[in-house]
Scaffold this motif. Structure first.
Motif, PDB file in Angstrom:
ATOM      1  N   THR A 109      44.669  52.321  40.041  1.00 51.90           N
ATOM      2  CA  THR A 109      43.892  51.242  39.447  1.00 51.90           C
ATOM      3  C   THR A 109      42.587  51.119  40.217  1.00 51.90           C
ATOM      4  OG1 THR A 109      43.851  48.894  38.837  1.00 51.90           O
ATOM      5  CG2 THR A 109      45.004  49.450  40.868  1.00 51.90           C
ATOM      6  N   VAL A 110      41.513  50.809  39.506  1.00 48.47           N
ATOM      7  CA  VAL A 110      40.205  50.633  40.110  1.00 48.47           C
ATOM      8  C   VAL A 110      39.821  49.173  39.973  1.00 48.47           C
ATOM      9  CG1 VAL A 110      37.771  51.324  40.062  1.00 48.47           C
ATOM     10  CG2 VAL A 110      39.549  53.000  39.563  1.00 48.47           C
ATOM     11  N   LEU A 111      39.499  48.520  41.091  1.00 50.89           N
ATOM     12  CA  LEU A 111      39.227  47.085  41.082  1.00 50.89           C
ATOM     13  C   LEU A 111      38.289  46.727  42.219  1.00 50.89           C
ATOM     14  CD1 LEU A 111      41.375  46.303  43.545  1.00 50.89           C
ATOM     15  CD2 LEU A 111      42.983  46.513  41.690  1.00 50.89           C
ATOM     16  N   ASP A 112      37.898  45.437  42.278  1.00 50.30           N
ATOM     17  CA  ASP A 112      36.989  44.991  43.321  1.00 50.30           C
ATOM     18  C   ASP A 112      37.726  44.898  44.654  1.00 50.30           C
ATOM     19  OD1 ASP A 112      34.397  43.781  44.231  1.00 50.30           O
ATOM     20  OD2 ASP A 112      35.763  42.138  44.681  1.00 50.30           O
ATOM     21  N   SER A 113      37.014  45.196  45.731  1.00 47.12           N
ATOM     22  CA  SER A 113      37.642  45.233  47.048  1.00 47.12           C
ATOM     23  C   SER A 113      38.177  43.871  47.483  1.00 47.12           C
ATOM     24  CB  SER A 113      36.634  45.748  48.085  1.00 47.12           C
ATOM     25  OG  SER A 113      35.475  44.924  48.102  1.00 47.12           O
ATOM     26  N   ILE A 114      37.522  42.780  47.096  1.00 46.68           N
ATOM     27  CA  ILE A 114      37.970  41.443  47.489  1.00 46.68           C
ATOM     28  C   ILE A 114      39.183  41.011  46.676  1.00 46.68           C
ATOM     29  CG2 ILE A 114      37.288  38.998  47.558  1.00 46.68           C
ATOM     30  CD1 ILE A 114      36.017  40.610  49.713  1.00 46.68           C
ATOM     31  N   ALA A 115      39.356  41.593  45.489  1.00 46.30           N
ATOM     32  CA  ALA A 115      40.388  41.125  44.562  1.00 46.30           C
ATOM     33  C   ALA A 115      41.812  41.323  45.076  1.00 46.30           C
ATOM     34  CB  ALA A 115      40.240  41.826  43.208  1.00 46.30           C
ATOM     35  N   LEU A 154      34.185  53.194  46.122  1.00 46.75           N
ATOM     36  CA  LEU A 154      33.010  53.707  45.435  1.00 46.75           C
ATOM     37  C   LEU A 154      31.775  53.247  46.205  1.00 46.75           C
ATOM     38  CD1 LEU A 154      35.261  53.688  43.182  1.00 46.75           C
ATOM     39  CD2 LEU A 154      33.402  53.472  41.529  1.00 46.75           C
ATOM     40  N   ASN A 155      30.781  54.093  46.274  1.00 46.33           N
ATOM     41  CA  ASN A 155      29.592  53.754  47.048  1.00 46.33           C
ATOM     42  C   ASN A 155      28.669  52.773  46.325  1.00 46.33           C
ATOM     43  OD1 ASN A 155      30.322  55.438  49.196  1.00 46.33           O
ATOM     44  ND2 ASN A 155      29.424  57.225  48.194  1.00 46.33           N
ATOM     45  N   ASP A 156      28.728  52.762  45.002  1.00 44.49           N
ATOM     46  CA  ASP A 156      27.813  51.923  44.232  1.00 44.49           C
ATOM     47  C   ASP A 156      28.250  50.465  44.256  1.00 44.49           C
ATOM     48  OD1 ASP A 156      26.421  54.188  43.571  1.00 44.49           O
ATOM     49  OD2 ASP A 156      27.518  54.513  41.699  1.00 44.49           O
ATOM     50  N   TYR A 157      27.283  49.580  44.398  1.00 45.14           N
ATOM     51  CA  TYR A 157      27.523  48.145  44.317  1.00 45.14           C
ATOM     52  C   TYR A 157      26.999  47.635  42.985  1.00 45.14           C
ATOM     53  CZ  TYR A 157      28.853  47.758  49.233  1.00 45.14           C
ATOM     54  OH  TYR A 157      29.501  47.870  50.434  1.00 45.14           O
ATOM     55  N   THR A 158      27.663  46.625  42.451  1.00 41.68           N
ATOM     56  CA  THR A 158      27.272  46.024  41.181  1.00 41.68           C
ATOM     57  C   THR A 158      27.042  44.536  41.375  1.00 41.68           C
ATOM     58  OG1 THR A 158      28.649  47.634  39.999  1.00 41.68           O
ATOM     59  CG2 THR A 158      27.907  45.711  38.767  1.00 41.68           C
ATOM     60  N   CYS A 174      32.531  33.883  35.982  1.00 39.13           N
ATOM     61  CA  CYS A 174      33.890  34.438  36.022  1.00 39.13           C
ATOM     62  C   CYS A 174      33.866  35.861  36.572  1.00 39.13           C
ATOM     63  CB  CYS A 174      34.526  34.402  34.636  1.00 39.13           C
ATOM     64  SG  CYS A 174      33.657  35.403  33.416  1.00 39.13           S
ATOM     65  N   PHE A 175      33.125  36.070  37.668  1.00 28.36           N
ATOM     66  CA  PHE A 175      33.004  37.403  38.244  1.00 28.36           C
ATOM     67  C   PHE A 175      32.447  38.366  37.190  1.00 28.36           C
ATOM     68  CE2 PHE A 175      34.310  41.248  40.533  1.00 28.36           C
ATOM     69  CZ  PHE A 175      33.971  40.883  41.817  1.00 28.36           C
ATOM     70  N   LEU A 176      31.359  37.926  36.539  1.00 30.96           N
ATOM     71  CA  LEU A 176      30.770  38.663  35.430  1.00 30.96           C
ATOM     72  C   LEU A 176      29.705  39.626  35.950  1.00 30.96           C
ATOM     73  CD1 LEU A 176      30.868  38.790  32.292  1.00 30.96           C
ATOM     74  CD2 LEU A 176      28.910  37.226  32.314  1.00 30.96           C
ATOM     75  N   CYS A 177      29.895  40.899  35.692  1.00 25.69           N
ATOM     76  CA  CYS A 177      28.954  41.922  36.137  1.00 25.69           C
ATOM     77  C   CYS A 177      27.760  42.007  35.194  1.00 25.69           C
ATOM     78  CB  CYS A 177      29.637  43.283  36.215  1.00 25.69           C
ATOM     79  SG  CYS A 177      30.972  43.369  37.419  1.00 25.69           S
ATOM     80  N   GLN A 178      26.594  42.226  35.764  1.00 30.87           N
ATOM     81  CA  GLN A 178      25.392  42.390  34.969  1.00 30.87           C
ATOM     82  C   GLN A 178      25.337  43.812  34.408  1.00 30.87           C
ATOM     83  OE1 GLN A 178      22.665  40.936  38.218  1.00 30.87           O
ATOM     84  NE2 GLN A 178      21.676  39.899  36.505  1.00 30.87           N
ATOM     85  N   THR A 179      25.225  43.918  33.095  1.00 26.36           N
ATOM     86  CA  THR A 179      25.058  45.214  32.434  1.00 26.36           C
ATOM     87  C   THR A 179      23.921  45.097  31.422  1.00 26.36           C
ATOM     88  OG1 THR A 179      26.629  44.750  30.638  1.00 26.36           O
ATOM     89  CG2 THR A 179      27.529  45.692  32.660  1.00 26.36           C
ATOM     90  N   GLU A 180      23.332  46.226  31.067  1.00 26.83           N
ATOM     91  CA  GLU A 180      22.232  46.222  30.099  1.00 26.83           C
ATOM     92  C   GLU A 180      22.702  45.705  28.742  1.00 26.83           C
ATOM     93  OE1 GLU A 180      20.467  50.048  29.856  1.00 26.83           O
ATOM     94  OE2 GLU A 180      19.843  50.105  31.971  1.00 26.83           O
ATOM     95  N   GLU A 181      23.912  46.065  28.353  1.00 25.94           N
ATOM     96  CA  GLU A 181      24.426  45.630  27.053  1.00 25.94           C
ATOM     97  C   GLU A 181      24.628  44.124  27.013  1.00 25.94           C
ATOM     98  OE1 GLU A 181      27.899  46.966  23.870  1.00 25.94           O
ATOM     99  OE2 GLU A 181      27.977  47.631  25.952  1.00 25.94           O
ATOM    100  N   CYS A 237      29.534  43.465  44.060  1.00 26.31           N
ATOM    101  CA  CYS A 237      30.888  43.985  43.864  1.00 26.31           C
ATOM    102  C   CYS A 237      30.957  45.451  44.291  1.00 26.31           C
ATOM    103  CB  CYS A 237      31.272  43.839  42.390  1.00 26.31           C
ATOM    104  SG  CYS A 237      32.673  44.815  41.853  1.00 26.31           S
ATOM    105  N   GLN A 238      31.984  45.791  45.082  1.00 29.74           N
ATOM    106  CA  GLN A 238      32.263  47.185  45.426  1.00 29.74           C
ATOM    107  C   GLN A 238      33.671  47.526  44.969  1.00 29.74           C
ATOM    108  OE1 GLN A 238      32.530  48.364  49.558  1.00 29.74           O
ATOM    109  NE2 GLN A 238      31.760  50.413  49.074  1.00 29.74           N
ATOM    110  N   SER A 239      33.771  48.529  44.124  1.00 32.54           N
ATOM    111  CA  SER A 239      35.064  48.896  43.555  1.00 32.54           C
ATOM    112  C   SER A 239      35.820  49.834  44.478  1.00 32.54           C
ATOM    113  CB  SER A 239      34.877  49.557  42.180  1.00 32.54           C
ATOM    114  OG  SER A 239      34.270  48.662  41.278  1.00 32.54           O
ATOM    115  N   ILE A 240      37.141  49.751  44.416  1.00 34.07           N
ATOM    116  CA  ILE A 240      38.015  50.615  45.205  1.00 34.07           C
ATOM    117  C   ILE A 240      39.084  51.197  44.310  1.00 34.07           C
ATOM    118  CG2 ILE A 240      37.642  49.375  47.370  1.00 34.07           C
ATOM    119  CD1 ILE A 240      40.273  47.914  46.883  1.00 34.07           C
ATOM    120  N   CYS A 241      39.635  52.304  44.731  1.00 38.83           N
ATOM    121  CA  CYS A 241      40.725  52.948  44.001  1.00 38.83           C
ATOM    122  C   CYS A 241      42.025  52.719  44.776  1.00 38.83           C
ATOM    123  CB  CYS A 241      40.453  54.441  43.853  1.00 38.83           C
ATOM    124  SG  CYS A 241      41.784  55.341  43.003  1.00 38.83           S
ATOM    125  N   VAL A 242      43.017  52.165  44.106  1.00 41.99           N
ATOM    126  CA  VAL A 242      44.314  51.880  44.720  1.00 41.99           C
ATOM    127  C   VAL A 242      45.377  52.726  44.030  1.00 41.99           C
ATOM    128  CG1 VAL A 242      46.096  50.121  45.087  1.00 41.99           C
ATOM    129  CG2 VAL A 242      43.681  49.537  45.372  1.00 41.99           C
TER     130      VAL A 242
END
Length: 503
Positions: free
Chosen positions: A93-99, A116-120, A241-248, A262-267
């Motif tokens: 599962t891929v989720l936020d590190s704080i979650a 993941l290296n990318d932050y959102t 609500c932990f809403l990520c900014q996206t172009e859409e 947000c930094q995502s991690i793989c568990v």
């Protein structure tokens, strides 16, 4: 043997309850998983793996776009994603590190494989016409960063102390037009229920913002998939609500300045993991019972949800039955216009999923009004139930032999008296089993009201699971509750049918 058969017939409810309890304990105990697990070093090694993500989150969007070969399992909450990995339904599962704070993934045979290296950027959302409110919010964010309040909030909520933290005292405003805030109440540690009240990083931020502009704050919890719809329909003023900014998303809502990165991690499962501990089974069961029901008096959430479910179900059945009788009468009218309208109405209700109809009623039809979500749900369920009831009544009446009517008229009864004394009793007796089944189905269908910010039994179990990360015991509890409700309703209707039949 006869005594044994008699015991089974007289104690069906008791035996069913025991079987559900045994099934729940079996599910809680589970089975041991000693499977060796390949641990990837990067997302590139995931290949055709099954990856669980929370529906609509940035992790869902990112994995879908960047790794189309992975099989995506989209679920509604973080506990479900972790349970999917724990049970072997998903590989990762891929989720936020704080979650994962408080999730206890090590005890559940899981581990963080890589980040993941990318932050959102995470931000709040506003309607485009509320740009002044958004500007005030941005000024508020700048101030709390400057005076160090943000650092205090992060230490309080975004650390290992979050499990034992309570909301700090905030001098909230009580006058003025309320700010209507939409959130999700099972997103620990950003927004969640603690001691029966909303708490968390985002909730503290909203209450502080209300104080900053001198307005009270009213917070409602929605399903993540419907919260932007609630914003654009005018039900709420702000989404946080932990809403990520996206172009859409930026094409439909106005984003504030970011308040979190947000930094995502793989568990995934640990190598040679045993997803279940070897502790005494009954000790584990008692611990689960304590955590899910007794800690923070979480049983009160189920009690409040039970009341909401019963209230909606009761009035929906009563109003729907009356509406069904009216529709049936119009279906039997000699006027083609009334018959055409009612036929069209029943066809629409039969062909439209109740969830879709409920959301249309809440976000479109009643969006400009002050009607509460509870009464919108009652109206929607009553209209749907009424369409089915009308069909039952019509079929039951038409099934009575016309000779009964002729006999009644021959005995000197009027047309109305003949219907009331001869036709209706026979029709009711014939439609009763179908009516009973439809009424019980209505109770179960109320489990979808969380989509319009109503905390029913199902929503209460989601809240509990978000805190304990136990995906099974809360579901077993509400299964038993729904069964008891259905059994009670069935017993009441059987009693009424028995009395009216003998009468």
């Amino acid at each position: 043997m006869n005594i044994f058969v008699s015991f089974l017939k007289k104690n069906q409810f008791f035996l069913f309850f025991i079987s559900i309890l045994l099934l729940s304990t079996f599910l809680l105990n589970g089975c041991k998983n000693d499977q060796k697990t390949h641990i990837p070093k990067s997302l590139n090694e995931l290949g055709n793996s099954k990856v669980a993500v929370v529906l609509g989150t940035i992790q869902d969007i990112y994995m879908t776009e960047q790794y189309p070969d992975c099989e995506m399992i989209r679920l509604n909450s973080l506990p479900e994603c972790l349970a999917a990995v724990e049970k072997g339904i998903a590989d990762y599962t891929v989720l936020d590190s704080i979650a994962i704070l408080g999730a206890g993934i090590e005890k559940r045979g899981m581990q963080v494989d890589f980040c993941l290296n990318d932050y959102t950027s995470i931000a709040s959302a506003f309607r485009f016409e509320d740009d002044n409110l958004c500007q005030q919010y941005n000024e508020f964010l700048a101030e709390i960063h400057q005076n160090g309040t943000v650092n205090e909030m992060k230490e309080r909520w975004l650390s290992d102390n979050a499990l034992n933290t309570s909301m700090p005292p905030i001098d909230r405003s009580t006058s003025g037009t309320p700010i209507l805030v939409g959130t999700i109440n099972f997103n620990f540690p950003f927004s969640f229920i603690k001691d029966g009240q909303l708490a968390g990083y985002e909730m503290e931020m909203m209450y502080r913002f209300g104080t900053y502009i001198g307005r009270p704050v009213e917070i409602s919890a929605y399903e993540f998939s419907s919260i932007l719809m609630a914003l654009n329909s005018g039900k709420i003023d702000i989404v946080t609500c932990f809403l990520c900014q996206t172009e859409e998303r930026a094409k439909t809502v106005l984003f504030s300045d970011p308040y979190y990165q947000c930094q995502s991690i793989c568990v995934g499962r640990s190598a040679n993991s045993n997803a279940y501990s070897d502790n005494n089974f009954w000790d584990e069961t008692k611990e689960v019972f304590k955590n899910d029901l007794l800690v923070e008096k979480r049983w009160k959430l189920l009690l409040d949800g039970l009341w909401e479910t019963v209230f909606i179900s009761f009035f929906s059945i009563i109003i729907g039955t009356i509406l069904g009788c009216l529709i049936c009468a119009l279906r039997m009218s000699r006027r083609k216009l009334w018959r055409g309208i009612t036929i069209g109405y029943t066809k629409i209700m039969h062909g439209m999923p109740i969830l879709v109809f409920l959301m249309i009623m809440f976000y479109i039809v009643f969006a400009p009004t002050q009607v509460t979500a509870t009464w919108v749900a009652i109206i929607a369920f009553a209209m749907n139930f009424g369409a089915f009831v009308s069909e039952m009544f019509l079929s039951g009446i038409q099934s009575v032999d016309h000779g009964q009517v002729e006999a009644g008229r021959a005995l000197g009864f009027s047309k109305r008296s003949t219907f009331v004394n001869f036709v209706l009793p026979q029709a009711l007796h014939r439609i009763f089993p179908v009516y009973k089944g439809e009424a019980i189905s209505l109770i179960k269908n109320t489990s979808i009201v969380g989509y319009i910010a109503i905390q029913d039994i199902t929503n209460a179990s989601d809240i509990i699971r978000s805190r304990t990360f136990d995906a099974f015991f809360p579901l077993i509890i509400i299964t038993i509750i729904y069964f008891i409700l259905a059994w009670i309703l069935g017993a009441v209707l059987d009693y009424i049918n028995k009395k009216t039949t003998h009468a």
